[in-house]
Write a protein that holds these residues in place. Structure first.
Motif, PDB file in Angstrom:
ATOM      1  N   ARG A 253      10.853 -13.684  -7.326  1.00  0.00           N
ATOM      2  CA  ARG A 253      10.824 -11.972  -6.906  1.00  0.00           C
ATOM      3  C   ARG A 253      10.634 -12.097  -5.528  1.00  0.00           C
ATOM      4  N   ALA A 254      11.116 -10.285  -4.871  1.00  0.00           N
ATOM      5  CA  ALA A 254      10.769 -10.365  -4.100  1.00  0.00           C
ATOM      6  C   ALA A 254       9.355 -10.641  -3.040  1.00  0.00           C
ATOM      7  N   PRO A 255       9.453 -12.103  -2.326  1.00  0.00           N
ATOM      8  CA  PRO A 255       7.737 -11.186  -1.067  1.00  0.00           C
ATOM      9  C   PRO A 255       7.258 -10.695  -1.190  1.00  0.00           C
ATOM     10  N   LYS A 256       6.288  -9.930  -0.796  1.00  0.00           N
ATOM     11  CA  LYS A 256       5.826  -9.124   0.098  1.00  0.00           C
ATOM     12  C   LYS A 256       5.997  -9.720   1.682  1.00  0.00           C
ATOM     13  N   LEU A 257       5.890  -8.948   2.283  1.00  0.00           N
ATOM     14  CA  LEU A 257       6.235  -9.102   4.154  1.00  0.00           C
ATOM     15  C   LEU A 257       5.281  -8.462   5.034  1.00  0.00           C
ATOM     16  N   LEU A 258       5.372  -9.916   5.785  1.00  0.00           N
ATOM     17  CA  LEU A 258       3.606  -8.899   6.328  1.00  0.00           C
ATOM     18  C   LEU A 258       3.961  -9.217   7.640  1.00  0.00           C
ATOM     19  N   GLY A 259       3.541  -8.378   8.721  1.00  0.00           N
ATOM     20  CA  GLY A 259       4.195  -8.769  10.158  1.00  0.00           C
ATOM     21  C   GLY A 259       2.574  -8.954  10.370  1.00  0.00           C
ATOM     22  N   VAL A 260       1.980 -10.048  11.867  1.00  0.00           N
ATOM     23  CA  VAL A 260       1.112  -9.783  12.170  1.00  0.00           C
ATOM     24  C   VAL A 260       1.023  -9.990  13.092  1.00  0.00           C
ATOM     25  N   THR A 261      -0.170  -8.473  13.019  1.00  0.00           N
ATOM     26  CA  THR A 261      -0.476  -7.911  14.667  1.00  0.00           C
ATOM     27  C   THR A 261      -1.092  -8.387  15.081  1.00  0.00           C
ATOM     28  N   VAL A 262      -2.243  -8.890  15.841  1.00  0.00           N
ATOM     29  CA  VAL A 262      -3.057  -9.661  16.841  1.00  0.00           C
ATOM     30  C   VAL A 262      -3.847 -10.743  15.771  1.00  0.00           C
ATOM     31  N   LEU A 263      -3.751 -11.438  16.724  1.00  0.00           N
ATOM     32  CA  LEU A 263      -4.663 -13.028  15.507  1.00  0.00           C
ATOM     33  C   LEU A 263      -6.613 -12.794  15.477  1.00  0.00           C
ATOM     34  N   THR A 264      -7.086 -13.082  14.740  1.00  0.00           N
ATOM     35  CA  THR A 264      -8.176 -12.427  14.435  1.00  0.00           C
ATOM     36  C   THR A 264      -9.323 -13.404  15.407  1.00  0.00           C
ATOM     37  N   SER A 265      -8.917 -14.602  16.752  1.00  0.00           N
ATOM     38  CA  SER A 265      -9.100 -15.614  17.177  1.00  0.00           C
ATOM     39  C   SER A 265      -9.490 -14.479  18.572  1.00  0.00           C
ATOM     40  N   ASP A 266      -8.680 -13.331  18.507  1.00  0.00           N
ATOM     41  CA  ASP A 266      -8.410 -13.070  20.130  1.00  0.00           C
ATOM     42  C   ASP A 266      -8.941 -11.243  19.998  1.00  0.00           C
ATOM     43  N   SER A 267     -10.068 -11.021  20.754  1.00  0.00           N
ATOM     44  CA  SER A 267     -10.625  -9.843  21.150  1.00  0.00           C
ATOM     45  C   SER A 267     -10.014  -8.840  21.910  1.00  0.00           C
ATOM     46  N   ASN A 268      -8.942  -8.816  21.722  1.00  0.00           N
ATOM     47  CA  ASN A 268      -8.639  -8.003  22.659  1.00  0.00           C
ATOM     48  C   ASN A 268      -7.357  -7.433  21.973  1.00  0.00           C
ATOM     49  N   VAL A 269      -7.390  -5.648  21.209  1.00  0.00           N
ATOM     50  CA  VAL A 269      -6.370  -5.395  20.172  1.00  0.00           C
ATOM     51  C   VAL A 269      -5.583  -4.600  20.698  1.00  0.00           C
ATOM     52  N   SER A 270      -5.600  -4.410  22.053  1.00  0.00           N
ATOM     53  CA  SER A 270      -5.205  -3.808  22.945  1.00  0.00           C
ATOM     54  C   SER A 270      -3.541  -2.908  22.524  1.00  0.00           C
ATOM     55  N   ALA A 271      -3.276  -4.275  21.940  1.00  0.00           N
ATOM     56  CA  ALA A 271      -1.186  -4.104  21.084  1.00  0.00           C
ATOM     57  C   ALA A 271      -1.319  -3.784  19.486  1.00  0.00           C
ATOM     58  N   PHE A 272      -2.303  -3.213  19.368  1.00  0.00           N
ATOM     59  CA  PHE A 272      -2.982  -3.779  17.697  1.00  0.00           C
ATOM     60  C   PHE A 272      -1.503  -2.265  17.202  1.00  0.00           C
ATOM     61  N   ASP A 273      -2.235  -1.181  18.507  1.00  0.00           N
ATOM     62  CA  ASP A 273      -1.515   0.219  16.912  1.00  0.00           C
ATOM     63  C   ASP A 273      -0.047  -0.167  17.186  1.00  0.00           C
ATOM     64  N   GLU A 274       0.464  -0.497  18.208  1.00  0.00           N
ATOM     65  CA  GLU A 274       2.257  -0.512  18.580  1.00  0.00           C
ATOM     66  C   GLU A 274       2.576  -1.950  17.331  1.00  0.00           C
ATOM     67  N   ARG A 275       2.380  -2.904  17.024  1.00  0.00           N
ATOM     68  CA  ARG A 275       2.303  -3.525  16.359  1.00  0.00           C
ATOM     69  C   ARG A 275       2.401  -3.109  14.831  1.00  0.00           C
ATOM     70  N   LEU A 276       1.222  -2.202  14.741  1.00  0.00           N
ATOM     71  CA  LEU A 276       1.392  -2.151  13.540  1.00  0.00           C
ATOM     72  C   LEU A 276       2.595  -1.022  12.896  1.00  0.00           C
ATOM     73  N   ASP A 277       2.476   0.288  13.896  1.00  0.00           N
ATOM     74  CA  ASP A 277       4.058   0.759  14.476  1.00  0.00           C
ATOM     75  C   ASP A 277       4.894  -0.076  13.863  1.00  0.00           C
ATOM     76  N   LEU A 278       5.197  -0.564  14.743  1.00  0.00           N
ATOM     77  CA  LEU A 278       6.080  -1.902  14.616  1.00  0.00           C
ATOM     78  C   LEU A 278       6.791  -2.163  13.340  1.00  0.00           C
ATOM     79  N   ALA A 279       5.408  -2.952  12.560  1.00  0.00           N
ATOM     80  CA  ALA A 279       5.437  -3.673  11.303  1.00  0.00           C
ATOM     81  C   ALA A 279       6.026  -1.982  10.452  1.00  0.00           C
ATOM     82  N   ALA A 280       5.775  -1.161  10.444  1.00  0.00           N
ATOM     83  CA  ALA A 280       6.383  -0.205   9.205  1.00  0.00           C
ATOM     84  C   ALA A 280       7.881   0.729   9.569  1.00  0.00           C
TER      85      ALA A 280
END
Ligand code: C5P
Length: 240
Positions: A127-154
């Motif tokens: 079966r095809a695996p679900k393919l996930l994009g890592v956005t910002v590591l949870t160890s990183d408190s700076n989430v400024s890149a989050f929205d851009e990476r989320l949209d990129l994954a989509a």
């Protein structure tokens, strides 16, 4: 669940377990398998990260599948598109439920990885695996890149993203169909260690998280089975 019959209770339990990924961050195959067997009652997915994959090799995937787990290979692939396509093709051939890529690798890399993974799973009859994009590591408190990476994954065609519980609402608002795989989970009173963006199992599920990655909050507990049961109970309550 007292009023449910036996098979309904089992089905309900399987549903809850499908929301719980046990991270097997061990450098030893036997230790990882022992822990996977001991905690089987509470987890439906086993997460294999760099440490265990390096120690045990690819056969660990089949071994975990044989004891009843779906496998999330936390490979966090990040390289040139051609290399990621080839690696994803090989990895997906092992029979995975989830595989991930760093979104910071860019759209062409994500698309190549997805293409390779789908091809590899199909060739191996999985079966095809679900393919996930890592956005910002949870160890990183700076989430400024989050929205851009989320949209990129989509836009690249990922099935979901890896994000902290604090970003799940943003994911569901912008891209409701994306699955959220959520690390940085801690039982109340548990050490946060190196994680910056954490939540309890209850709060993460209430925020809309789909699958919780559970690692040190269980493995470092004085009684790992009791901690696993507590995680399971919180998820059950949150889904009610
Ligand atoms: O022990 P703890 O719950 O902090 O472990 C989190 C796990 O999730 C680790 O295996 C880590 O590699 C993984 N992970 C993460 N953050 C991401 C993706 C994966 O912490 N963005």
């Amino acid at each position: 669940m007292a009023d449910l019959n036996g098979s309904t209770v089992v089905a309900a339990s399987e549903t809850i377990k499908s929301h719980l990924a046990l991270g097997l961050d061990f450098d030893n195959r036997e230790v990882a398998l022992d822990r996977a067997l001991a905690l089987r009652e509470w987890f439906g997915v086993a997460k294999v990260g760099h440490e265990l994959y390096a120690a045990a090799g690819p056969s660990i995937v089949a071994e975990l599948r044989d004891i009843g787990y779906e496998v999330f290979l936390d490979a966090k692939l990040h390289d040139i598109p051609n290399t990621v396509r080839s690696a994803a093709r090989v990895l997906a051939g092992y029979g995975l439920a989830y595989l991930n890529f760093h979104t910071s690798g860019g759209r062409a890399m994500l698309e190549a990885g997805i293409e390779g993974a789908l091809d590899g799973a199909q060739r191996a009859g999985h079966r095809a695996p679900k393919l996930l994009g890592v956005t910002v590591l949870t160890s990183d408190s700076n989430v400024s890149a989050f929205d851009e990476r989320l949209d990129l994954a989509a836009v690249a065609g990922c099935d979901g993203v890896v994000c902290s519980a604090l970003e799940v609402a943003t994911v569901k608002a912008r891209h409701p169909k994306l699955v959220t795989m959520v690390p940085g989970i801690r039982l109340a009173g548990s050490d946060t260690n190196d994680q910056a963006r954490v939540a309890t199992p209850y709060d993460a599920i209430r925020n809309g998280a789909d699958v919780l990655v559970i690692v040190r909050t269980v493995h470092h507990a004085a009684d790992p089975c009791a901690a696993a049961e507590q995680v399971f109970r919180e998820v059950t309550a949150a889904l009610d």
